[in-house]
Write a protein that holds these residues in place. Structure first.
Motif, short mmCIF file in Angstrom:
data_model
loop_
_atom_site.label_atom_id
_atom_site.label_comp_id
_atom_site.label_asym_id
_atom_site.label_seq_id
_atom_site.Cartn_x
_atom_site.Cartn_y
_atom_site.Cartn_z
N LEU A 231 0.82 -1.21 0.00
CA LEU A 231 0.00 0.00 0.00
C LEU A 231 0.85 1.25 0.00
CD1 LEU A 231 -2.81 1.39 0.31
CD2 LEU A 231 -2.50 1.16 2.79
N ILE A 232 1.83 1.34 0.89
CA ILE A 232 2.56 2.61 1.08
C ILE A 232 3.79 2.72 0.18
CG2 ILE A 232 1.73 2.75 3.45
CD1 ILE A 232 4.57 2.10 4.41
N LEU A 233 4.30 1.58 -0.32
CA LEU A 233 5.49 1.57 -1.18
C LEU A 233 5.24 0.61 -2.35
CD1 LEU A 233 8.04 1.42 1.74
CD2 LEU A 233 7.97 3.28 0.06
N PRO A 234 4.31 0.95 -3.24
CA PRO A 234 3.88 0.00 -4.27
C PRO A 234 4.96 -0.39 -5.25
CG PRO A 234 2.98 2.19 -4.69
CD PRO A 234 3.58 2.24 -3.32
N ASN A 235 6.04 0.38 -5.36
CA ASN A 235 7.11 0.04 -6.30
C ASN A 235 8.30 -0.63 -5.63
OD1 ASN A 235 5.72 1.10 -8.55
ND2 ASN A 235 6.34 3.18 -8.00
N ALA A 236 8.20 -0.88 -4.33
CA ALA A 236 9.25 -1.63 -3.65
C ALA A 236 9.19 -3.09 -4.09
CB ALA A 236 9.07 -1.54 -2.14
N THR A 237 10.32 -3.77 -3.99
CA THR A 237 10.39 -5.20 -4.32
C THR A 237 10.28 -6.02 -3.05
OG1 THR A 237 11.87 -4.65 -6.15
CG2 THR A 237 11.73 -6.96 -5.52
N ILE A 238 9.52 -7.11 -3.13
CA ILE A 238 9.37 -8.02 -2.00
C ILE A 238 9.89 -9.39 -2.39
CG2 ILE A 238 7.74 -9.11 -0.41
CD1 ILE A 238 5.89 -6.71 -0.82
N VAL A 239 10.82 -9.90 -1.60
CA VAL A 239 11.42 -11.21 -1.85
C VAL A 239 11.08 -12.12 -0.66
CG1 VAL A 239 13.56 -12.51 -2.24
CG2 VAL A 239 13.31 -10.19 -3.16
N ASP A 240 10.45 -13.23 -0.95
CA ASP A 240 10.07 -14.20 0.08
C ASP A 240 11.13 -15.30 0.11
OD1 ASP A 240 8.90 -16.06 1.76
OD2 ASP A 240 7.28 -16.58 0.37
N ALA A 241 11.90 -15.36 1.20
CA ALA A 241 12.92 -16.40 1.36
C ALA A 241 12.29 -17.60 2.04
CB ALA A 241 14.08 -15.86 2.20
N ARG A 242 12.22 -18.73 1.32
CA ARG A 242 11.52 -19.90 1.86
C ARG A 242 12.44 -21.13 1.89
NH1 ARG A 242 5.35 -20.79 0.27
NH2 ARG A 242 5.47 -18.64 1.04
N ARG A 243 12.35 -21.85 2.98
CA ARG A 243 13.18 -23.03 3.20
C ARG A 243 12.28 -24.17 3.67
NH1 ARG A 243 17.73 -23.05 7.99
NH2 ARG A 243 18.83 -24.99 7.49
N HIS A 244 12.72 -25.41 3.46
CA HIS A 244 11.94 -26.59 3.85
C HIS A 244 11.39 -26.41 5.26
CE1 HIS A 244 11.02 -30.72 5.04
NE2 HIS A 244 10.96 -31.00 3.75
N PRO A 245 10.10 -26.73 5.48
CA PRO A 245 9.49 -26.47 6.79
C PRO A 245 10.23 -27.10 7.97
CG PRO A 245 7.82 -27.08 5.19
CD PRO A 245 9.14 -27.28 4.52
N LEU A 246 10.68 -28.34 7.84
CA LEU A 246 11.38 -28.96 8.97
C LEU A 246 12.74 -28.31 9.20
CD1 LEU A 246 10.52 -32.74 8.45
CD2 LEU A 246 9.55 -31.17 10.14
N ALA A 247 13.44 -28.01 8.11
CA ALA A 247 14.76 -27.37 8.24
C ALA A 247 14.61 -25.99 8.85
CB ALA A 247 15.44 -27.29 6.88
#
Length: 544
Positions: free
Chosen positions: A395-411
């Protein structure tokens, strides 16, 4: 006050401080002070409130009430009280010192530094003020000056183990690992039972404890008078020492004991996180964003790396900070602070005007400017918990980049369970809690994938390990950045790294962190149950 109004500042200060000295001898304040020393906050408040009703100008009592508020983490109240004390007695240095501490605890380091500079102008060699100034400088990335100050303090007070520990922290941050280890060892030599130093060594992830180290930690645990904080840090450190030796059962036992202590200190209810996710799903709909198209601050500067802690976010940050157009900073507290202010205010997020939304984006950039040192056009905010605030960011920074760092749930979840965090992350101290938190995070990210497809770029840790160049190129494409070879050789980039993975990202990618949970699998049933089908379909998301 009359002397100050008449321009006789020195006379006024002398009279104000004399009044404070007289007030401190008041039997009520002596009793309240004893209650504060004993951490009997209820008694201290019972004594101070009526006293201040009768004498609202008693500066010593105001400062004691601020101390009470600070103990309860009511920092805004403490700040207001201390500013009132300084309004009444500008020369009351203990109140100014307390104000600097309260500002530092609110992550307002620049303001804290201004107060500390005032104090040090009058008392330039005061080690307490120098120590806090060093910590504040470290918070805003001025590491060289912080190191100089710590060295100055230690030259005058070489037998202070906690200052050696703080010095070790900043040395670690700038990559001086041997010096950092030496500082930690010096702290242990002074106070062998200081658990946080043992954990600081373990948290480097590169130190292998000797038999003597393990014996010393066990002896410290068996000693009398050990605080809960020392005890939990020693349990976490012994868990790491025994894990490195392949002794999974006693290692897990120590991790579990450390977590149990910390969970008592930081109560956490997974239902609260589930409720926050449900509220976000209800508010942030396609219609919400369509009605606000063109709102917000248009600056593209921030890159938000978010997700679970211990999921590869520091690695991604190091890769991107190796690019000539990107600056790495730290885990910035500013988005949660803005979210908390909106949540506690009179105007809910869906009632904000276009001007208010844009002002929030601009405020974020203003608040974070102190962290930017290089002039590069883009910068990273690496606070993992910002996944809860993706809607606010969009909403407040619509041109910012968002990176979702995801790793195996158990790890990811087990790495959190065996990691003691310096602050926050209260969900990590129980296997069921961390599993439910991971599932809530996946659920909200799946919601934004549906509501705003492509707004979040996801990096799967295992894919990054298996095909590093392909994943880095895809990441740079998502940011609209040209490929640079330096991103492949990220471990050669010299920069400060302020997270638990600081030493790991100073080495090439390896497969060591892929399955840390496997030796501990016999004890992970509560985690598996809490994760449910999130575990079964990884790296995809189940239908929510």
């Amino acid at each position: 006050m009359a002397s100050r109004a008449a321009g006789r500042a020195e006379d006024a200060e002398r009279l104000e401080l004399a009044a404070i000295d007289a007030s401190i001898a008041n039997p009520v304040l002596i009793e309240a002070g004893a209650a504060l020393v004993a951490n009997d906050l209820r008694t201290a408040e019972r004594l101070l409130r009526p006293h201040l009703r009768d004498d609202p100008f008693d500066v010593a009592a105001i400062r004691m009430m601020a101390e009470l508020a600070g103990r309860l983490a009511r920092y805004r109240d403490a700040e207001a009280l201390l500013r009132r004390a300084l309004e009444l007695a500008p020369g009351f240095r203990p109140a100014r010192s307390n104000l600097a501490t309260v500002l530092h605890r609110q992550n307002r380091s620049a303001e804290a530094l201004a107060e500390l500079d005032t104090l040090l102008a009058d008392d330039p060699a005061n080690p307490t003020h120098e120590n806090l100034k060093a910590a504040a400088l470290g918070r805003i990335g001025e590491f060289d000056e912080a190191i100089e100050l710590y060295e100055s303090v230690l030259e005058k007070a070489p037998d202070q183990p906690k200052i050696w520990m703080s010095y070790g922290h900043v040395l670690k941050t700038v990559g001086r690992q041997p010096d950092s280890i030496a500082a930690y060892r010096r702290a242990i030599a002074i106070r062998p039972g200081l658990g946080e130093v043992w954990w600081s060594l373990a948290n480097l992830k590169t130190v292998k404890f000797s038999d003597d180290d393990v014996a010393a930690m066990r002896a410290a645990l068996d000693g009398a008078g050990l605080s809960d904080d020392d005890r939990l840090h020693l349990h976490f450190a012994l868990g790491k020492a025994l894990e490195d030796r392949g002794e999974a059962e006693p290692s897990f036992r120590h991790y579990a004991q450390g977590n149990a202590i910390r969970r008592r200190q930081l109560p956490y209810d997974p239902a609260d996180t589930d409720a926050q996710v449900a509220r976000a799903e209800a508010i942030f709909t396609p219609e919400f964003f369509a009605a606000r198209a063109g709102w917000g601050c248009p600056a593209p500067d921030p890159i938000f790396i978010l997700g679970m802690p211990r999921a590869g976010s520091t690695l991604i940050e190091q890769i991107l900070a190796s690019h000539s157009q990107v600056e790495g900073t730290m885990e910035l507290p500013d988005i949660p602070a803005l979210a908390a202010r909106i949540g506690s205010g009179d105007t809910p997020i869906d009632k904000l005007t276009a001007a208010e939304v844009r002002a929030l984006g601009e405020e974020y950039l203003d608040r974070t400017r102190i962290q930017r040192k290089t002039g590069r056009p883009l910068f990273i905010d690496k606070l993992p918990n910002n996944w809860m605030h993706v809607g606010l960011i969009r909403l407040i920074l619509p041109n910012a980049t968002i990176v979702d760092a995801r790793r195996h749930p158990l790890a990811s979840c087990f790495s959190n369970f065996k990691q003691h965090f310096a602050r926050g992350q209260s969900f990590t101290y129980g296997l069921e809690d961390v599993g439910r938190y991971y599932a809530a995070y996946v659920r909200l990210m799946a919601h934004f994938d549906r509501v705003q497809p492509g707004a979040v770029h996801r990096v799967i840790y295992e894919r990054l390990v298996d095909d590093t160049e392909r994943e880095i190129r895809a990441l740079l494409d998502a940011l609209g950045l040209p490929f640079e070879e330096s991103c492949l050789r990220f471990w050669e980039t010299e920069r400060a790294v302020r997270t638990a993975s600081s030493e790991q990202v100073r080495r090439p990618i390896n497969r060591e962190g892929l399955e840390p949970w496997k030796p501990f699998d016999p004890w992970l049933a509560p985690l598996r149950t809490a994760l449910g089908d999130v575990l079964d379909v990884y790296p995809n998301s189940p239908p929510f």
